[in-house]
Design an enzyme around this catalytic site. Sequence first.
Site, PDB file in Angstrom:
ATOM      1  N   ILE A  15       0.860  -1.180   0.000  1.00  0.00           N
ATOM      2  CA  ILE A  15       0.000   0.000   0.000  1.00  0.00           C
ATOM      3  C   ILE A  15       0.899   1.234   0.000  1.00  0.00           C
ATOM      4  O   ILE A  15       1.755   1.384   0.871  1.00  0.00           O
ATOM      5  CB  ILE A  15      -0.926   0.016   1.230  1.00  0.00           C
ATOM      6  CG1 ILE A  15      -1.834  -1.216   1.221  1.00  0.00           C
ATOM      7  CG2 ILE A  15      -1.755   1.307   1.270  1.00  0.00           C
ATOM      8  CD1 ILE A  15      -2.615  -1.408   2.513  1.00  0.00           C
ATOM      9  N   PHE A  16       0.704   2.118  -0.976  1.00  0.00           N
ATOM     10  CA  PHE A  16       1.547   3.307  -1.106  1.00  0.00           C
ATOM     11  C   PHE A  16       0.871   4.519  -0.478  1.00  0.00           C
ATOM     12  O   PHE A  16      -0.276   4.837  -0.779  1.00  0.00           O
ATOM     13  CB  PHE A  16       1.839   3.595  -2.578  1.00  0.00           C
ATOM     14  CG  PHE A  16       2.658   4.840  -2.804  1.00  0.00           C
ATOM     15  CD1 PHE A  16       3.981   4.896  -2.393  1.00  0.00           C
ATOM     16  CD2 PHE A  16       2.103   5.959  -3.422  1.00  0.00           C
ATOM     17  CE1 PHE A  16       4.748   6.043  -2.598  1.00  0.00           C
ATOM     18  CE2 PHE A  16       2.860   7.105  -3.630  1.00  0.00           C
ATOM     19  CZ  PHE A  16       4.186   7.148  -3.217  1.00  0.00           C
ATOM     20  N   GLY A  17       1.600   5.193   0.411  1.00  0.00           N
ATOM     21  CA  GLY A  17       1.107   6.402   1.048  1.00  0.00           C
ATOM     22  C   GLY A  17       1.947   7.604   0.663  1.00  0.00           C
ATOM     23  O   GLY A  17       3.183   7.514   0.613  1.00  0.00           O
ATOM     24  N   TYR A  18       1.306   8.723   0.397  1.00  0.00           N
ATOM     25  CA  TYR A  18       2.019   9.937  -0.028  1.00  0.00           C
ATOM     26  C   TYR A  18       1.563  11.163   0.757  1.00  0.00           C
ATOM     27  O   TYR A  18       2.082  12.260   0.560  1.00  0.00           O
ATOM     28  CB  TYR A  18       1.786  10.176  -1.526  1.00  0.00           C
ATOM     29  CG  TYR A  18       0.322  10.258  -1.895  1.00  0.00           C
ATOM     30  CD1 TYR A  18      -0.350  11.479  -1.892  1.00  0.00           C
ATOM     31  CD2 TYR A  18      -0.408   9.106  -2.212  1.00  0.00           C
ATOM     32  CE1 TYR A  18      -1.692  11.560  -2.204  1.00  0.00           C
ATOM     33  CE2 TYR A  18      -1.747   9.175  -2.527  1.00  0.00           C
ATOM     34  CZ  TYR A  18      -2.388  10.400  -2.517  1.00  0.00           C
ATOM     35  OH  TYR A  18      -3.731  10.475  -2.820  1.00  0.00           O
ATOM     36  N   GLY A  19       0.573  10.986   1.642  1.00  0.00           N
ATOM     37  CA  GLY A  19       0.085  12.069   2.489  1.00  0.00           C
ATOM     38  C   GLY A  19       0.269  11.692   3.945  1.00  0.00           C
ATOM     39  O   GLY A  19       1.375  11.359   4.367  1.00  0.00           O
ATOM     40  N   SER A  20      -0.808  11.697   4.708  1.00  0.00           N
ATOM     41  CA  SER A  20      -0.704  11.380   6.135  1.00  0.00           C
ATOM     42  C   SER A  20      -0.246   9.949   6.393  1.00  0.00           C
ATOM     43  O   SER A  20       0.272   9.647   7.472  1.00  0.00           O
ATOM     44  CB  SER A  20      -2.043  11.633   6.837  1.00  0.00           C
ATOM     45  OG  SER A  20      -3.059  10.807   6.288  1.00  0.00           O
ATOM     46  N   GLU A  95     -10.061   6.645   4.104  1.00  0.00           N
ATOM     47  CA  GLU A  95      -9.799   7.308   2.832  1.00  0.00           C
ATOM     48  C   GLU A  95     -11.008   7.355   1.901  1.00  0.00           C
ATOM     49  O   GLU A  95     -11.183   8.336   1.163  1.00  0.00           O
ATOM     50  CB  GLU A  95      -8.635   6.600   2.107  1.00  0.00           C
ATOM     51  CG  GLU A  95      -7.380   6.435   2.937  1.00  0.00           C
ATOM     52  CD  GLU A  95      -6.686   7.762   3.230  1.00  0.00           C
ATOM     53  OE1 GLU A  95      -7.060   8.781   2.633  1.00  0.00           O
ATOM     54  OE2 GLU A  95      -5.761   7.773   4.060  1.00  0.00           O
TER      55      GLU A  95
END
Length: 208
Positions: A15-20, A95
Amino acid sequence: MKPQDIIKEKNSLWIFGYGSLVWNPGFAYKRSKIGFIKGYKRRFWHGDDFYRGDKEKLARVVTLVEDQEACTWGVAYEVTDSQIEESLQHLNMREVVLGGYITKTVEFIPKEKGQGPLLALVYIATSSNPIYLGPASEKDIAAQIASCSGNKGHNIEYLVRLVEFMRLYCPEVEDEHLFSIEAALLNIYSDCGGIKPADQKAILVGAT
């Protein structure tokens, strides 16, 4: 692609996260990797009426916008076995239900040398969402961030933590959009004679 379709016959998922998600994934995971995805740019174009803002005053949070020349840095988390369903249930509420994001599959490229690309799930808010705000000048985005707060804290904290992540883990990357908003926010506080966002002790009080 729906989360329930992803977990079928899988015992591992990235799972790719780019914010919080880069500082607060909120779910158990086996391991994580810093890296980037191509074809997308990170932008403070999505509204938030729960975590960092409210119904009366929408906060500004990041989403991804397609751009073939761009890349976005963040963190990919590997979840395995029972963690897969648990993490997707958590993210579906965080989300999708509350944030208005959809899911896509992207190619994630780890920063670590010798590591090949991985397929990862990513959550993206699109312009079809009712609280999608779209583009604005860095000055206007900074002003909006400076005035918003929600259930998880001030919108400034969200920006500061993302800036901290990039400077600490991706120091070689010049994230022009992110850093320009930070600079615009610093100017606002400097003009007002108030506490600057760089004063983390003041901004991150009560951070989770």
